[in-house]
Design a protein around this motif. Sequence first.
Motif, PDB file in Angstrom:
ATOM      1  N   CYS A   1       0.875  -1.171   0.000  1.00 39.82           N
ATOM      2  CA  CYS A   1       0.000   0.000   0.000  1.00 39.82           C
ATOM      3  C   CYS A   1       0.908   1.216   0.000  1.00 39.82           C
ATOM      4  N   GLU A   2       0.320   2.388  -0.075  1.00 42.19           N
ATOM      5  CA  GLU A   2       1.109   3.612  -0.020  1.00 42.19           C
ATOM      6  C   GLU A   2       0.651   4.484   1.128  1.00 42.19           C
ATOM      7  N   THR A   3       1.611   5.132   1.764  1.00 42.37           N
ATOM      8  CA  THR A   3       1.287   6.099   2.802  1.00 42.37           C
ATOM      9  C   THR A   3       0.726   7.348   2.145  1.00 42.37           C
ATOM     10  N   SER A   4       0.250   8.291   2.949  1.00 45.43           N
ATOM     11  CA  SER A   4      -0.269   9.545   2.393  1.00 45.43           C
ATOM     12  C   SER A   4       0.836  10.330   1.692  1.00 45.43           C
ATOM     13  N   ALA A   5       2.096  10.050   2.039  1.00 49.55           N
ATOM     14  CA  ALA A   5       3.234  10.705   1.392  1.00 49.55           C
ATOM     15  C   ALA A   5       3.672   9.969   0.125  1.00 49.55           C
ATOM     16  N   GLY A   6       2.982   8.852  -0.212  1.00 49.85           N
ATOM     17  CA  GLY A   6       3.311   8.112  -1.421  1.00 49.85           C
ATOM     18  C   GLY A   6       4.392   7.061  -1.253  1.00 49.85           C
TER      19      GLY A   6
ATOM     20  N   SER B   1       5.712   3.419  -0.366  1.00 48.60           N
ATOM     21  CA  SER B   1       5.194   2.058  -0.389  1.00 48.60           C
ATOM     22  C   SER B   1       5.584   1.310   0.891  1.00 48.60           C
ATOM     23  N   TYR B   2       4.645   0.497   1.386  1.00 48.08           N
ATOM     24  CA  TYR B   2       4.945  -0.361   2.544  1.00 48.08           C
ATOM     25  C   TYR B   2       4.150  -1.650   2.409  1.00 48.08           C
TER      26      TYR B   2
ATOM     27  N   CYS C   1       1.612  -3.543   3.541  1.00 53.58           N
ATOM     28  CA  CYS C   1       0.442  -3.449   4.410  1.00 53.58           C
ATOM     29  C   CYS C   1      -0.080  -4.823   4.820  1.00 53.58           C
ATOM     30  N   GLY C   2       0.113  -5.833   3.982  1.00 52.11           N
ATOM     31  CA  GLY C   2      -0.300  -7.188   4.351  1.00 52.11           C
ATOM     32  C   GLY C   2       0.493  -7.717   5.530  1.00 52.11           C
ATOM     33  N   ARG C   3       1.781  -7.493   5.509  1.00 46.35           N
ATOM     34  CA  ARG C   3       2.618  -7.922   6.642  1.00 46.35           C
ATOM     35  C   ARG C   3       2.303  -7.121   7.888  1.00 46.35           C
ATOM     36  N   LEU C   4       2.041  -5.822   7.709  1.00 42.91           N
ATOM     37  CA  LEU C   4       1.685  -4.975   8.847  1.00 42.91           C
ATOM     38  C   LEU C   4       0.381  -5.449   9.480  1.00 42.91           C
ATOM     39  N   ALA C   5      -0.608  -5.829   8.672  1.00 38.62           N
ATOM     40  CA  ALA C   5      -1.880  -6.341   9.192  1.00 38.62           C
ATOM     41  C   ALA C   5      -1.666  -7.619   9.995  1.00 38.62           C
ATOM     42  N   ALA C   6      -0.864  -8.528   9.459  1.00 38.42           N
ATOM     43  CA  ALA C   6      -0.578  -9.781  10.170  1.00 38.42           C
ATOM     44  C   ALA C   6       0.158  -9.514  11.477  1.00 38.42           C
ATOM     45  N   HIS C   7       1.110  -8.595  11.439  1.00 36.60           N
ATOM     46  CA  HIS C   7       1.869  -8.251  12.641  1.00 36.60           C
ATOM     47  C   HIS C   7       0.954  -7.636  13.708  1.00 36.60           C
TER      48      HIS C   7
ATOM     49  N   THR D   1      -3.220   5.096   0.305  1.00 35.93           N
ATOM     50  CA  THR D   1      -3.971   4.477  -0.789  1.00 35.93           C
ATOM     51  C   THR D   1      -3.637   2.994  -0.844  1.00 35.93           C
ATOM     52  N   PHE D   2      -4.605   2.237  -1.351  1.00 41.39           N
ATOM     53  CA  PHE D   2      -4.422   0.786  -1.435  1.00 41.39           C
ATOM     54  C   PHE D   2      -5.392   0.226  -2.452  1.00 41.39           C
TER      55      PHE D   2
END
Length: 181
Positions: A70-75, A77-78, A80-86, A158-159
């Motif tokens: 996904c992208e942060t508001s600053a554009g 990329s990260y 997000c799937g791994r962050l959700a699992a974590h 955004t995602f």
Amino acid sequence: MLRATLVSLLLCGAALLPAAAPAAEAPAGQAAGGPAISGQATVIDGDTIEVRGTRIRLYGIDAPEAAQTCETSAGRSYTCGRLAAHALAERIGSATVTCEPHREAGGRKASVCRLGQEDLSAWMAAHGYALADRRQSAAYAGAESKAWAKRRGIWAGTFEEPAEWRRARLSADAAAGVRAE
């Protein structure tokens, strides 16, 4: 365009869905879809856990896939799937989780899983780590709307909706001649 569609769904989509029928009464310790299962959980991804050797999909939500970005508001990329699992793993920790099976649309099984009295699907949607899956239930649309309004989790940037991301990946794999797993 995607954001406008999501906003429309959030603001009026739940009103378009039929009211969920009340669940049938089940015997103590047994949900309508079968016996409840309790134990320590291992997080597989943002909407799947394993309890006592049984893989369980969390009812009513759809979280980004492990490889999804996904992208942060600053554009920026990260993953997000791994962050959700974590986030789910951190929330559960080593506590006992109790899951009550339900039927998903399409006949697959999913469960309402709780940490004490807290519904983990509601927690994931309210913190912006998962979308309410309205194909299954409108139960988590309110929690998702609150996350959207507060720009929590994936709503902060955004995602691509997880279901769309999976479809695009399968299409790309098929076009490349890769067999889907």
